[in-house]
Write a protein that holds these residues in place. Structure first.
Motif, PDB file in Angstrom:
ATOM      1  N   MET A   1      -6.520   2.924   8.945  1.00  0.00           N
ATOM      2  CA  MET A   1      -6.257   1.714   9.715  1.00  0.00           C
ATOM      3  C   MET A   1      -4.793   1.309   9.542  1.00  0.00           C
ATOM      4  SD  MET A   1      -9.616  -0.589   8.862  1.00  0.00           S
ATOM      5  CE  MET A   1     -11.264   0.058   9.071  1.00  0.00           C
ATOM      6  N   SER A   2      -4.149   0.849  10.613  1.00  0.00           N
ATOM      7  CA  SER A   2      -2.739   0.510  10.527  1.00  0.00           C
ATOM      8  C   SER A   2      -2.457  -0.919  10.964  1.00  0.00           C
ATOM      9  CB  SER A   2      -1.920   1.482  11.390  1.00  0.00           C
ATOM     10  OG  SER A   2      -2.355   1.412  12.736  1.00  0.00           O
ATOM     11  N   THR A   3      -3.502  -1.727  11.142  1.00  0.00           N
ATOM     12  CA  THR A   3      -3.333  -3.093  11.622  1.00  0.00           C
ATOM     13  C   THR A   3      -2.731  -3.959  10.527  1.00  0.00           C
ATOM     14  OG1 THR A   3      -5.271  -2.805  13.016  1.00  0.00           O
ATOM     15  CG2 THR A   3      -4.523  -5.058  12.639  1.00  0.00           C
ATOM     16  N   ARG A 245       1.222   3.909  -0.907  1.00  0.00           N
ATOM     17  CA  ARG A 245       1.163   5.214  -0.252  1.00  0.00           C
ATOM     18  C   ARG A 245       2.407   5.436   0.600  1.00  0.00           C
ATOM     19  NH1 ARG A 245      -4.408   4.933   2.786  1.00  0.00           N
ATOM     20  NH2 ARG A 245      -3.607   2.833   3.188  1.00  0.00           N
ATOM     21  N   ARG A 246       3.045   6.556   0.372  1.00  0.00           N
ATOM     22  CA  ARG A 246       4.270   6.896   1.099  1.00  0.00           C
ATOM     23  C   ARG A 246       4.209   8.352   1.537  1.00  0.00           C
ATOM     24  NH1 ARG A 246       6.462   4.113  -3.611  1.00  0.00           N
ATOM     25  NH2 ARG A 246       7.443   2.130  -3.037  1.00  0.00           N
ATOM     26  N   PRO A 247       4.959   8.711   2.572  1.00  0.00           N
ATOM     27  CA  PRO A 247       5.000  10.117   2.994  1.00  0.00           C
ATOM     28  C   PRO A 247       5.626  10.988   1.916  1.00  0.00           C
ATOM     29  CG  PRO A 247       5.868   8.663   4.719  1.00  0.00           C
ATOM     30  CD  PRO A 247       5.732   7.835   3.477  1.00  0.00           C
ATOM     31  N   ALA A 248       5.122  12.226   1.792  1.00  0.00           N
ATOM     32  CA  ALA A 248       5.693  13.170   0.832  1.00  0.00           C
ATOM     33  C   ALA A 248       7.148  13.448   1.225  1.00  0.00           C
ATOM     34  CB  ALA A 248       4.883  14.460   0.849  1.00  0.00           C
ATOM     35  N   PRO A 249       8.007  13.668   0.220  1.00  0.00           N
ATOM     36  CA  PRO A 249       7.708  13.807  -1.212  1.00  0.00           C
ATOM     37  C   PRO A 249       7.927  12.523  -2.007  1.00  0.00           C
ATOM     38  CG  PRO A 249       9.935  14.552  -0.806  1.00  0.00           C
ATOM     39  CD  PRO A 249       9.404  14.071   0.524  1.00  0.00           C
ATOM     40  N   ARG A 265       2.231 -11.939   1.154  1.00  0.00           N
ATOM     41  CA  ARG A 265       3.098 -13.100   1.372  1.00  0.00           C
ATOM     42  C   ARG A 265       4.557 -12.710   1.595  1.00  0.00           C
ATOM     43  NH1 ARG A 265       0.719 -17.564  -3.035  1.00  0.00           N
ATOM     44  NH2 ARG A 265      -1.278 -17.914  -1.930  1.00  0.00           N
ATOM     45  N   GLY A 266       4.836 -11.407   1.624  1.00  0.00           N
ATOM     46  CA  GLY A 266       6.174 -10.989   2.001  1.00  0.00           C
ATOM     47  C   GLY A 266       7.053 -10.488   0.889  1.00  0.00           C
ATOM     48  N   ALA A 267       6.477 -10.089  -0.255  1.00  0.00           N
ATOM     49  CA  ALA A 267       7.296  -9.515  -1.327  1.00  0.00           C
ATOM     50  C   ALA A 267       8.073  -8.320  -0.773  1.00  0.00           C
ATOM     51  CB  ALA A 267       6.419  -9.069  -2.483  1.00  0.00           C
ATOM     52  N   PRO A 268       9.351  -8.192  -1.159  1.00  0.00           N
ATOM     53  CA  PRO A 268      10.216  -7.158  -0.562  1.00  0.00           C
ATOM     54  C   PRO A 268       9.914  -5.758  -1.109  1.00  0.00           C
ATOM     55  CG  PRO A 268      11.431  -8.382  -2.222  1.00  0.00           C
ATOM     56  CD  PRO A 268      10.086  -9.044  -2.115  1.00  0.00           C
ATOM     57  N   THR A 269       8.902  -5.110  -0.559  1.00  0.00           N
ATOM     58  CA  THR A 269       8.527  -3.772  -1.025  1.00  0.00           C
ATOM     59  C   THR A 269       8.565  -2.746   0.095  1.00  0.00           C
ATOM     60  OG1 THR A 269       6.198  -4.164  -0.542  1.00  0.00           O
ATOM     61  CG2 THR A 269       6.973  -4.765  -2.743  1.00  0.00           C
ATOM     62  N   GLY A 270       9.139  -3.099   1.228  1.00  0.00           N
ATOM     63  CA  GLY A 270       9.097  -2.202   2.368  1.00  0.00           C
ATOM     64  C   GLY A 270       8.165  -2.758   3.421  1.00  0.00           C
ATOM     65  N   PRO A 271       7.479  -1.910   4.184  1.00  0.00           N
ATOM     66  CA  PRO A 271       6.595  -2.381   5.255  1.00  0.00           C
ATOM     67  C   PRO A 271       5.499  -3.293   4.712  1.00  0.00           C
ATOM     68  CG  PRO A 271       6.968  -0.020   5.436  1.00  0.00           C
ATOM     69  CD  PRO A 271       7.542  -0.436   4.117  1.00  0.00           C
ATOM     70  N   PRO A 272       5.102  -4.307   5.483  1.00  0.00           N
ATOM     71  CA  PRO A 272       4.010  -5.189   5.032  1.00  0.00           C
ATOM     72  C   PRO A 272       2.696  -4.424   4.982  1.00  0.00           C
ATOM     73  CG  PRO A 272       4.591  -5.656   7.311  1.00  0.00           C
ATOM     74  CD  PRO A 272       5.619  -4.696   6.808  1.00  0.00           C
ATOM     75  N   ASP A 277      -4.108  -0.426   3.863  1.00  0.00           N
ATOM     76  CA  ASP A 277      -3.547  -0.613   2.518  1.00  0.00           C
ATOM     77  C   ASP A 277      -4.462  -1.485   1.665  1.00  0.00           C
ATOM     78  OD1 ASP A 277      -1.155   0.862   2.958  1.00  0.00           O
ATOM     79  OD2 ASP A 277      -0.271  -0.867   3.984  1.00  0.00           O
ATOM     80  N   ALA A 278      -4.995  -2.556   2.260  1.00  0.00           N
ATOM     81  CA  ALA A 278      -5.887  -3.438   1.505  1.00  0.00           C
ATOM     82  C   ALA A 278      -7.149  -2.696   1.078  1.00  0.00           C
ATOM     83  CB  ALA A 278      -6.250  -4.662   2.347  1.00  0.00           C
TER      84      ALA A 278
END
Length: 424
Positions: A1-3, A245-249, A265-272, A277-278
């Protein structure tokens, strides 16, 4: 799921999928086993040797009776049953698949060992997957306990339906509370991991002590808060994010102090975070009882030989009959201190002292007696009734657990302290 989702949507979704309600009918088991050399239990078993032994079973997506075999990070073998509408059928079919697994290992000079914690060796990690690398990085921030859990522990997991929407003994609220009352009893009665590196640890379930040292926000029971759906959803949002989860490598390592709630809540970790993910985050939470639509009981040490059937029989006998379930609820009242479920200190007592604790011993004896009567009343096959009764005579009735056998067979040695650092 990507929503993409917000905090409210995440809470609602997690609460909605955690407890799938309906008449409770299904039982499943997941059996983790340590694997050792049949001639030398202290020898390292290379992953190549284990994979070669399992190769004859590899072409089977499912074993003949529905079981699936997977490997854990330290080379433990797990046999997972399919859910069955009868506990007896579940045990019969799992036993048949287990016989095939044991035969394949025996042909390679290997055997499964039913201990909650590897008693002799310090296994390395044999699976190189991004998830496990991220798990180690996360848990290493708090000591060696995460590596011990991943590489050296084994358990019996009993899976049961959550229950229906009623307020009766078949309802998910009652079953959730009852299973948390039974949790310390199951730890104490089946404690089977008193050793680490060949020495006593001071705990009868050292496996549970390892869990106690780890991240409490993902390994302890949720704090009761009205409806268990709500309590679980809040627990999940407050738990630390173990991996991204991130694309290899790219590695999946998550930054420190990142909870799912702060990520939403928007912590700066990249994409929301997305819904996917949940849901993946939920697979990284390890409380003693985990709701996944059904309820997973995760607190029971692995057992020797075919004693793995006993905790499954005990749990299902105490849950499946409403009158027996209510009697078990009353029998475990002394553990709760007047609350709905036992406090964390009772879980720790169960892991450390087993049935030497008088309150736990009384509850365990009552629960075994109730289960035995239920099995007889429902016409459970005699050999399964005898398995429960035999275990009770050998251990529970005498105030013992399997860990006591392990300690009696061992020469006295130095005792490392696993108590330091465990919040009481």
């Amino acid at each position: 799921m990507s929503t993409r989702l917000d905090e409210y949507e995440a809470l609602s979704h997690i609460a909605g999928i955690a407890f799938k309600t309906g008449p409770p009918r299904h039982t499943g088991v997941e059996l983790e086993w340590l694997v050792r050399d049949s001639g030398d239990p202290t020898a390292t078993v290379p992953i190549e040797r284990l994979e070669s032994a399992l190769a004859p079973l590899a072409p089977l997506a499912e074993l003949p009776h529905g079981g699936r075999i997977t490997l854990e990070p330290g080379g433990q073998v797990e046999l997972s049953s399919r859910p069955e509408t009868s506990p007896v059928r579940c045990l019969r079919e799992t036993g048949a698949d287990l016989a095939l697994l044991r035969e394949a290992l025996a042909d390679a000079g290997l055997e499964v060992a039913g201990y909650g914690l590897e008693p002799y060796r310090t296994p390395g990690r044999v699976l190189d997957q991004p998830r496990y690398g991220a798990m180690e990085a996360y848990f290493d921030r708090n000591g060696p306990w995460g590596r011990m859990m991943m590489r050296a522990t084994a358990s019996i997991q009993v899976n049961v339906d959550a229950g229906d929407d009623s307020d009766e003994a078949t309802g998910y609220r009652f079953r959730w509370a009852l299973l948390h009352r039974l949790g310390p009893v199951l730890i104490a009665a089946f404690a089977n991991s008193p050793l680490w590196q060949g020495r006593p640890t001071g705990w009868l379930s050292s496996r549970q002590a390892v869990w106690a040292h780890m991240d409490p926000g993902r390994t302890r029971p949720p704090v009761p808060d009205g409806d268990p759906r709500t309590a679980w959803a809040r627990y999940a949002l407050d738990a630390g994010v173990l991996c991204l989860r991130r694309p290899a490598p790219a590695p999946w390592t998550a930054p420190p102090e990142l909870s799912l709630r702060s990520w939403l809540r928007g912590a700066p970790t990249g994409p929301p975070p997305t819904l996917g993910d949940a849901e993946y985050h939920l697979t990284t939470l390890f409380p003693p009882i985990r709701p996944r639509g059904w309820l997973e009981l995760r607190m029971i040490d692995a057992q020797q030989d075919d004693d793995w059937t006993v905790p499954a029989l005990l749990v299902t006998a105490l849950l499946d009959d409403p009158d027996t379930a209510r009697a078990a609820h009353r029998a475990t009242e002394p553990l709760t201190g007047g609350a709905d479920v036992p406090p964390w200190t009772v879980w720790l007592r169960a892991a450390r002292d087993g049935l030497a604790d008088p309150a736990l011993l009384a509850c365990a004896r009552d629960c075994f007696a109730l289960a035995g009567a239920a099995l007889e009343r429902t016409g459970t096959p005699p050999d399964l009734q005898q398995a429960l009764a035999r275990f009770a005579r050998r251990y529970t009735d005498r105030g013992r657990c399997p860990a006591d056998d392990r300690l009696e067979a061992l020469r006295t040695g130095p005792v490392p302290d696993l108590t330091e650092g465990v919040s009481r």
